[in-house]
Write a protein that holds these residues in place. Sequence first.
Motif, PDB file in Angstrom:
ATOM      1  N   SER A   1       0.832  -1.314  -0.137  1.00 51.32           N
ATOM      2  CA  SER A   1      -0.117   0.020   0.043  1.00 51.32           C
ATOM      3  C   SER A   1       0.631   1.351   0.133  1.00 51.32           C
ATOM      4  O   SER A   1       0.467   1.827  -0.405  1.00 51.32           O
ATOM      5  N   LEU A   2       1.888   1.424   1.202  1.00 47.88           N
ATOM      6  CA  LEU A   2       2.749   2.368   0.923  1.00 47.88           C
ATOM      7  C   LEU A   2       3.947   2.929  -0.491  1.00 47.88           C
ATOM      8  O   LEU A   2       3.825   3.696  -1.035  1.00 47.88           O
ATOM      9  N   GLN A   3       4.086   1.040  -1.106  1.00 49.04           N
ATOM     10  CA  GLN A   3       4.510   1.408  -2.550  1.00 49.04           C
ATOM     11  C   GLN A   3       3.710   1.872  -3.762  1.00 49.04           C
ATOM     12  O   GLN A   3       3.903   3.143  -4.499  1.00 49.04           O
ATOM     13  N   ALA A   4       2.450   1.253  -3.554  1.00 56.12           N
ATOM     14  CA  ALA A   4       1.646   2.788  -4.277  1.00 56.12           C
ATOM     15  C   ALA A   4       0.936   3.982  -3.657  1.00 56.12           C
ATOM     16  O   ALA A   4       0.943   4.618  -4.350  1.00 56.12           O
TER      17      ALA A   4
ATOM     18  N   HIS B   1       7.014  12.192   4.552  1.00 57.35           N
ATOM     19  CA  HIS B   1       5.861  12.339   5.070  1.00 57.35           C
ATOM     20  C   HIS B   1       5.285  12.621   4.280  1.00 57.35           C
ATOM     21  O   HIS B   1       3.569  12.466   4.664  1.00 57.35           O
ATOM     22  N   TYR B   2       5.145  12.589   2.782  1.00 54.33           N
ATOM     23  CA  TYR B   2       3.509  11.834   2.502  1.00 54.33           C
ATOM     24  C   TYR B   2       2.527  11.286   2.131  1.00 54.33           C
ATOM     25  O   TYR B   2       1.859  10.983   2.882  1.00 54.33           O
ATOM     26  N   LEU B   3       3.687  10.118   2.705  1.00 61.40           N
ATOM     27  CA  LEU B   3       3.645   8.601   3.318  1.00 61.40           C
ATOM     28  C   LEU B   3       2.990   8.381   4.246  1.00 61.40           C
ATOM     29  O   LEU B   3       1.299   8.378   4.849  1.00 61.40           O
ATOM     30  N   VAL B   4       3.155   9.296   5.029  1.00 64.23           N
ATOM     31  CA  VAL B   4       2.899   8.994   6.629  1.00 64.23           C
ATOM     32  C   VAL B   4       1.514  10.430   6.872  1.00 64.23           C
ATOM     33  O   VAL B   4       0.688   9.919   7.156  1.00 64.23           O
ATOM     34  N   GLY B   5       1.410  11.044   6.199  1.00 60.39           N
ATOM     35  CA  GLY B   5      -0.069  12.748   5.698  1.00 60.39           C
ATOM     36  C   GLY B   5      -0.661  11.952   5.446  1.00 60.39           C
ATOM     37  O   GLY B   5      -2.103  11.928   5.497  1.00 60.39           O
ATOM     38  N   TYR B   6      -1.009  10.807   4.067  1.00 58.25           N
ATOM     39  CA  TYR B   6      -2.110  10.489   2.943  1.00 58.25           C
ATOM     40  C   TYR B   6      -2.113   8.755   3.289  1.00 58.25           C
ATOM     41  O   TYR B   6      -3.083   8.512   2.760  1.00 58.25           O
ATOM     42  N   HIS B   7      -1.169   7.889   3.850  1.00 58.44           N
ATOM     43  CA  HIS B   7      -1.522   6.585   3.651  1.00 58.44           C
ATOM     44  C   HIS B   7      -0.733   5.853   4.649  1.00 58.44           C
ATOM     45  O   HIS B   7      -1.102   4.524   4.279  1.00 58.44           O
TER      46      HIS B   7
END
Length: 318
Positions: free
Chosen positions: A241-244, A265-271
């Motif tokens: 899911s984080l790769q996606a 930061h993006y993965l923490v905030g939106y995924h």
Amino acid sequence: MIRAHHLSQQERDAITKSLDKRQKDFIDAHLKRGRKTIFANVLAKGKAGSVAEAEVEKVASEWELVDYMDAGPDWNKNPQLFCECGRALRYQYIVLNTETSELKKFGITHFEEHVGISPQLVKEIIKGIETIDYERDEILIKIADHWSLVDEQIEVIPKEVEVPKDIQLHFDYDVPLLDRQIGRLRTIIGQFIREQEKLRLEKERQEIAMQQKRKKREVAKRRTDMLESDYIEGSLELAPSLQAGILIYLEDLTRKEFLASEICHYLVGYHGAPADRFTSGNFKIFPPVCIFLERLVARKILVFAGRKGGIDREYQME
């Protein structure tokens, strides 16, 4: 600037002649009201025991200042107001004995003689009346100087602001505000502006939160679709899911270069990526993120541009 002293009687009379009837009536009413308030407050203070006088309570309950008269600039040539002692007066104070309905008329220096008020209370009454006179002179000086709110750096009063009644009366009668009123008005406007700014920031915060929720819902749907991509690898430490999520980030990227830390930061905030960090401050997902980015470099999707700040890594889109 307002002069911090009394006008001479000649200056006062000259400015008063320039007033229209409404302004003059308003200022006269202000003087009378102020003098009555001072008289009542000082007697009430004495009655409460702050002045050690046996007769204070009796005097306070008996006497009331009912009027204040100004004989005008020609009072010496044509005397019209007199003290109980027979002396001609420019300014006459009229007090009422509430028990006997007796009226007494005298100058300011004869309070003690005709009413029986203690010398200490007389001094307080005179001091209070002088304050009212200073306010009258402050208003007259401002009128002579063509004062306006702009002089006080108050360009406009927001229409939503509730102006205190005493200040509104000055506006209604085209009479300048006193310095103490200006300070109050400035405080009221300042509080209103701060409250409006607080509301604006809260509304902005809520809008940003709503935008983030909408974006999270959008990327969640895209993430589900992206899991079918050929670039997703189940053997990596980084969850599919984080790769996606990284692939979605790259699709939306509007510039050529980006940093691996920005991806984290993006993965923490939106995924929903874990926000755990190393003691260095870097996210613990940083290494597996870089491994996945290197896989994309190997597939000719990205180019490794070099290190930034010692540990961060910069990449470019092919």
